[in-house]
Design a protein around this motif. Sequence first.
Motif: not given
Length: 157
Positions: A31, A33, A91, A104, A106, A140, A142-143, A146-147, A153, A157
């Motif tokens: 995934r 970001v 994850y 995940l 970036r 999503t 939660r991610r 985190e980001v 983290p 997932w």
Amino acid sequence: MDNWRLKFEPVITPVFRTFWRFSRAATLGVRGVACDAEGRVLLVKHTYLRGWHLPGGGVEHGETAPYAIAREMEEEGGIEPTEPPVIFALYSNHANFAGDHIGLYRIGAWKPCPPRAANEISERGFFDPASPPEGTTKATLRRLAEVFRGAPPSATW
């Protein structure tokens, strides 16, 4: 619920998971970001899943995870990374499929390109990560925490 994929998802997904269990011991997904100049994050709605998600998908045979996320960002999000994606976290997704993991990434710099997943994505857009659209999935959310908000983290997932 006009889409046939949403109607049959409760049947189709378990069939695919059973096939994957026998055809591969582990699976890897990615995934991504990516943010626009205003700091808004790219989210997508699939035609076969409910809710808003970070763009991504499976790592295909012979692909590296960084290549897969670059491909998925182009296909689903209409953005082409112009520098290598950077891993944020890995994850486990064992609740969804035993042996599944999601990386995940970036995406720093990117340029727009035509999306290639014509029948897979129903909507895409950039949203404030502090107030994502209604229907954003729990994973999503939660991610994003985190980001963008420094939440630690999770291992899952």
